[in-house]
Design a protein around this motif. Structure first.
Motif, PDB file in Angstrom:
ATOM      1  N   ASP A 509       0.845  -1.183   0.000  1.00  0.00           N
ATOM      2  CA  ASP A 509       0.000   0.000   0.000  1.00  0.00           C
ATOM      3  C   ASP A 509       0.886   1.239   0.000  1.00  0.00           C
ATOM      4  O   ASP A 509       1.984   1.248   0.575  1.00  0.00           O
ATOM      5  CB  ASP A 509      -0.916   0.005   1.221  1.00  0.00           C
ATOM      6  CG  ASP A 509      -1.979  -1.085   1.154  1.00  0.00           C
ATOM      7  OD1 ASP A 509      -2.305  -1.506   0.022  1.00  0.00           O
ATOM      8  OD2 ASP A 509      -2.470  -1.509   2.223  1.00  0.00           O
ATOM      9  N   LEU A 510       0.402   2.310  -0.623  1.00  0.00           N
ATOM     10  CA  LEU A 510       1.215   3.495  -0.840  1.00  0.00           C
ATOM     11  C   LEU A 510       0.603   4.722  -0.176  1.00  0.00           C
ATOM     12  O   LEU A 510      -0.614   4.809   0.046  1.00  0.00           O
ATOM     13  CB  LEU A 510       1.368   3.773  -2.335  1.00  0.00           C
ATOM     14  CG  LEU A 510       2.041   2.691  -3.171  1.00  0.00           C
ATOM     15  CD1 LEU A 510       2.012   3.081  -4.645  1.00  0.00           C
ATOM     16  CD2 LEU A 510       3.469   2.449  -2.700  1.00  0.00           C
ATOM     17  N   ILE A 511       1.478   5.683   0.088  1.00  0.00           N
ATOM     18  CA  ILE A 511       1.069   7.024   0.522  1.00  0.00           C
ATOM     19  C   ILE A 511       1.673   8.024  -0.451  1.00  0.00           C
ATOM     20  O   ILE A 511       2.893   8.056  -0.645  1.00  0.00           O
ATOM     21  CB  ILE A 511       1.545   7.320   1.957  1.00  0.00           C
ATOM     22  CG1 ILE A 511       0.849   6.398   2.958  1.00  0.00           C
ATOM     23  CG2 ILE A 511       1.290   8.787   2.316  1.00  0.00           C
ATOM     24  CD1 ILE A 511       1.380   6.537   4.385  1.00  0.00           C
ATOM     25  N   ASP A 513       2.075  12.050  -1.121  1.00  0.00           N
ATOM     26  CA  ASP A 513       1.991  13.283  -0.331  1.00  0.00           C
ATOM     27  C   ASP A 513       2.624  14.422  -1.118  1.00  0.00           C
ATOM     28  O   ASP A 513       3.341  14.187  -2.106  1.00  0.00           O
ATOM     29  CB  ASP A 513       2.694  13.099   1.011  1.00  0.00           C
ATOM     30  CG  ASP A 513       2.300  14.154   2.041  1.00  0.00           C
ATOM     31  OD1 ASP A 513       1.154  14.624   1.979  1.00  0.00           O
ATOM     32  OD2 ASP A 513       3.147  14.506   2.876  1.00  0.00           O
ATOM     33  N   GLY A 520      10.383   7.490   4.683  1.00  0.00           N
ATOM     34  CA  GLY A 520       9.998   6.091   4.604  1.00  0.00           C
ATOM     35  C   GLY A 520      10.738   5.398   3.487  1.00  0.00           C
ATOM     36  O   GLY A 520      11.822   5.825   3.073  1.00  0.00           O
ATOM     37  N   LYS A 548       5.732   6.914  -0.697  1.00  0.00           N
ATOM     38  CA  LYS A 548       6.352   5.879   0.128  1.00  0.00           C
ATOM     39  C   LYS A 548       5.335   4.764   0.338  1.00  0.00           C
ATOM     40  O   LYS A 548       4.130   4.928   0.076  1.00  0.00           O
ATOM     41  CB  LYS A 548       6.796   6.435   1.475  1.00  0.00           C
ATOM     42  CG  LYS A 548       5.642   6.785   2.418  1.00  0.00           C
ATOM     43  CD  LYS A 548       6.180   7.129   3.798  1.00  0.00           C
ATOM     44  CE  LYS A 548       5.032   7.339   4.804  1.00  0.00           C
ATOM     45  NZ  LYS A 548       5.546   7.572   6.172  1.00  0.00           N
ATOM     46  N   SER A 549       5.804   3.625   0.793  1.00  0.00           N
ATOM     47  CA  SER A 549       4.890   2.537   1.138  1.00  0.00           C
ATOM     48  C   SER A 549       4.466   2.689   2.589  1.00  0.00           C
ATOM     49  O   SER A 549       5.097   3.418   3.364  1.00  0.00           O
ATOM     50  CB  SER A 549       5.557   1.179   0.917  1.00  0.00           C
ATOM     51  OG  SER A 549       6.438   0.875   1.983  1.00  0.00           O
ATOM     52  N   THR A 550       3.412   1.985   2.952  1.00  0.00           N
ATOM     53  CA  THR A 550       2.949   2.031   4.346  1.00  0.00           C
ATOM     54  C   THR A 550       3.736   1.084   5.238  1.00  0.00           C
ATOM     55  O   THR A 550       3.555   1.083   6.462  1.00  0.00           O
ATOM     56  CB  THR A 550       1.461   1.662   4.410  1.00  0.00           C
ATOM     57  OG1 THR A 550       1.275   0.354   3.846  1.00  0.00           O
ATOM     58  CG2 THR A 550       0.612   2.675   3.636  1.00  0.00           C
ATOM     59  N   PRO A 552       6.812  -0.050   7.329  1.00  0.00           N
ATOM     60  CA  PRO A 552       7.958   0.636   7.955  1.00  0.00           C
ATOM     61  C   PRO A 552       9.282  -0.022   7.580  1.00  0.00           C
ATOM     62  O   PRO A 552       9.332  -1.167   7.134  1.00  0.00           O
ATOM     63  CB  PRO A 552       7.674   0.499   9.464  1.00  0.00           C
ATOM     64  CG  PRO A 552       6.763  -0.681   9.579  1.00  0.00           C
ATOM     65  CD  PRO A 552       5.954  -0.713   8.331  1.00  0.00           C
ATOM     66  N   TYR A 573      -4.555   7.665  -6.906  1.00  0.00           N
ATOM     67  CA  TYR A 573      -3.610   8.484  -6.147  1.00  0.00           C
ATOM     68  C   TYR A 573      -3.416   9.841  -6.816  1.00  0.00           C
ATOM     69  O   TYR A 573      -3.423  10.876  -6.149  1.00  0.00           O
ATOM     70  CB  TYR A 573      -2.257   7.768  -6.028  1.00  0.00           C
ATOM     71  CG  TYR A 573      -2.289   6.465  -5.280  1.00  0.00           C
ATOM     72  CD1 TYR A 573      -2.126   6.430  -3.899  1.00  0.00           C
ATOM     73  CD2 TYR A 573      -2.455   5.250  -5.950  1.00  0.00           C
ATOM     74  CE1 TYR A 573      -2.131   5.227  -3.197  1.00  0.00           C
ATOM     75  CE2 TYR A 573      -2.463   4.045  -5.269  1.00  0.00           C
ATOM     76  CZ  TYR A 573      -2.304   4.040  -3.888  1.00  0.00           C
ATOM     77  OH  TYR A 573      -2.322   2.854  -3.204  1.00  0.00           O
TER      78      TYR A 573
END
Length: 594
Positions: A509-511, A513, A520, A548-550, A552, A573
């Motif tokens: 999963d991605l973020i 921003d 990340g 980034k991916s979710t 860590p 996205y």
């Protein structure tokens, strides 16, 4: 260098002074202090020359107005016929010239389907042997898309990408290696070039330490400096591909744009060449356009006397063909008069040749933009559609022609034709990109590029490149400068700023921003997919974003080959991204506060 020139214009009414600034490297005239001119309008003299070859504009007061002529048979103006021949440097044979024009306008036939022009183009991947670049190449080839790889080392590239890969061997830091012919056909670019960072203690040939991430070793710059790669190299690359990928706002061929007036050497080509008495000319009125600005004017009187019935103005052949392959058509900005006109585009230096033609209708008394897609241009020769003509080639435009005529083609007549005076103000002709516009230049940058100078940051919580920006020869500073070159270029773009890159598979999963705040990790596989998706997404147009991916850093991400994650719809996205956000806002606010 720019030359300033003040030209005194004589007129039978009163003198006028026009101040012009003419660029010595083009035929753009910077217009200042628009002067109200006595009527009739200014006309470019018959001895006008392209401003590409001179530093001044020859303007004179036009005194010989076109006046209405009585109906019936009239004497042929042999002098005007010779003048027409002379302006266009003399066709091969006056007899052939007259017969060809007559046949073009009077011969009829049934309407014939025409060959379609080719569309599409090559996707260039710069930095194609890097971690992201080679993945982009592989994915594009799997999709069956035409791709070229820009690399420095041919042997390395063929070993890595395969012996049949289409290569451009060049170095973006060396402008003389970016030969224009190498980039012919390139319509889109994914740029994954980056300065090389590696462990001070060295690395394996496969760069195993580097692939683990910069946080696991003490880094240093290997090879060319960040300034040379990220800034100078970016400037060179943009210049090399700019004509091929096109500008979002189009390419100006004639008229008003950005406080300049670009001229073309127009000359009248009327039915005098076949014994008629119609007469037209092309004028430049410096205050008659929209908002009091300049405009060209195609005007005259058309008559069917002596079997005539057409007027036109045509440019001399361009000294160099205009390459408009990056665009989808021509847009004319006109003030209509309710009549139907033609635009004729030629792609051959020969005089008696196919003209790619489109008719367009105008609305009376209104400024309007008329878009003529290249795909709509009909190959016409001697008034007949040429079914065997080659498809229109937008990469080799030699001349333009505007026409008002009784005749259409293939035996058809102009339904709006009427004898008498006409006038068509034309403020500009430009090539355009069809909407929705999508990115033509996708750049892989880096998260953190705005942070080294940002006040109030806890550097201990920032990635190594932010903490060590100065020690790494200002790597992020020059990456940001390179981004700015893209944003200022006019090319439709998208800038992808990945966080720390990993060798993990795509699928997490991605973020996404904006504002350059997140940290990340993200997979190189994922970034390659994002870049390719951005090329086709209007939502990604002119956006700068981090990703980034979710997952860590402390958790590895793996994929079950038997049950891979579903393909992402990256538009989900992209559509949440906003214009004008790139992280520099914090720097600008701080500057204002100081």
């Amino acid at each position: 260098m720019e030359l300033s020139s003040s030209l005194k214009l004589s007129s039978p009414l009163s003198p006028s002074i026009i101040n012009l600034q003419v660029s010595s490297s083009s035929n753009n005239v910077k217009l200042s202090n628009y002067t109200s001119l006595p009527k009739p309008f200014l006309q470019l003299g018959d001895r006008s020359r392209s401003l590409r070859n001179q530093h001044s504009v020859n303007l004179r007061s036009y005194r010989n107005q076109v006046t209405a002529k009585s109906s019936g048979s009239q004497g042929w103006d042999f002098g005007r016929f010779i003048k027409t021949l002379h302006f266009f440097n003399g066709p091969p044979s006056p007899i052939k010239f007259v017969s060809s024009v007559f046949e073009k306008l009077t011969n009829g036939s049934t309407e014939i389907p025409v060959n379609e022009m080719e569309t599409g183009g090559i996707i260039l991947v710069a930095g194609a042997t890097g971690g992201v670049g080679r993945r982009v190449v592989d994915l594009l080839r799997k999709k069956g898309l035409p791709v070229k790889a820009l690399v420095r080392n041919e042997e390395k590239a063929r070993k890595m990408l395969g012996p049949d890969i289409d290569l451009i061997v060049a170095d973006i830091t060396k402008e003389n290696t970016l030969v224009p012919e190498k980039f012919k056909g390139v319509r889109k670019v994914i740029n994954a070039v980056s300065v090389i960072v590696g462990p001070k203690e060295g690395d394996t040939p496969e760069r195993q330490k580097y692939n683990q991430g910069v946080r696991f070793f003490e880094p240093e710059i290997k090879g060319d400096s960040p300034e040379l790669v990220e800034y100078v190299g970016m400037k060179n690359l943009i210049n090399a591909v700019k004509d091929g990928v096109g500008l979002e706002n189009g390419k100006l061929l004639f008229g008003v744009g950005d406080n300049t007036f670009k001229d073309l050497p127009w000359g009248a080509l009327d039915d005098v060449v076949m014994g008629g008495v119609s007469e037209s000319n092309f004028l430049v009125d410096l205050t008659g356009g929209e908002n009091g600005g300049p405009t060209g004017i195609f005007k005259g009187i058309v008559s069917t006397t002596n079997n005539g019935g057409f007027t036109s103005v045509r440019t001399k052949n361009f000294s160099e063909a205009e390459d408009l392959s990056a665009y989808d058509g021509l847009e004319l900005r006109v003030r209509g008069d309710g009549l139907r006109y033609k635009l004729i585009v030629r792609t051959s230096q020969d005089w008696d040749t196919v003209g790619y033609t489109a008719s367009f209708d105008t609305s009376p008394g209104q400024w309007q933009s008329v878009r003529l897609p290249f795909s709509s241009l009909r190959p016409v020769f001697r008034a007949r559609t040429k079914s065997d003509a080659p498809p229109f080639n937008p990469g080799s435009i030699i001349s333009l022609q505007l026409m008002f005529s009784k005749f259409e083609y293939d035996g058809k007549l102009n339904p709006t034709f009427k004898e008498g005076p006409f006038e068509l103000p034309l403020s500009s002709i430009r090539a355009y990109i069809q909407e929705p516009v999508t990115p033509r230049f996708v750049h892989v940058g880096s998260a953190g590029v705005t942070r080294p100078e940002r006040p109030g940051l806890d550097l201990t919580k920032q990635p190594p490149a932010v903490r060590l920006n100065k020690e790494l020869d200002f790597i992020l500073t020059y990456k940001l400068k390179g981004e700015d070159l893209i944003r200022e270029s006019g090319i439709p773009y998208a800038i992808v700023r990945p966080c720390a890159l990993t060798e993990e598979p795509a699928g997490a999963d991605l973020i996404f921003d904006q504002g350059d705040n997140i940290t990340g990790k993200v997979s190189r596989d994922e970034v390659a997919r994002i870049c390719i998706a951005a090329l086709d997404s209007p939502f990604a147009l002119n956006k700068t974003f981090e990703v980034k991916s979710t997952v860590p850093f402390s958790e590895p991400f793996t994929v079950d080959p038997e049950n891979p994650p579903p393909e992402k719809d990256y538009d989900e996205y992209f559509k949440n991204l906003k214009d004008g956000i790139n992280g520099k806002e914090a720097l600008e606010q701080n500057t204002v506060a100081v």
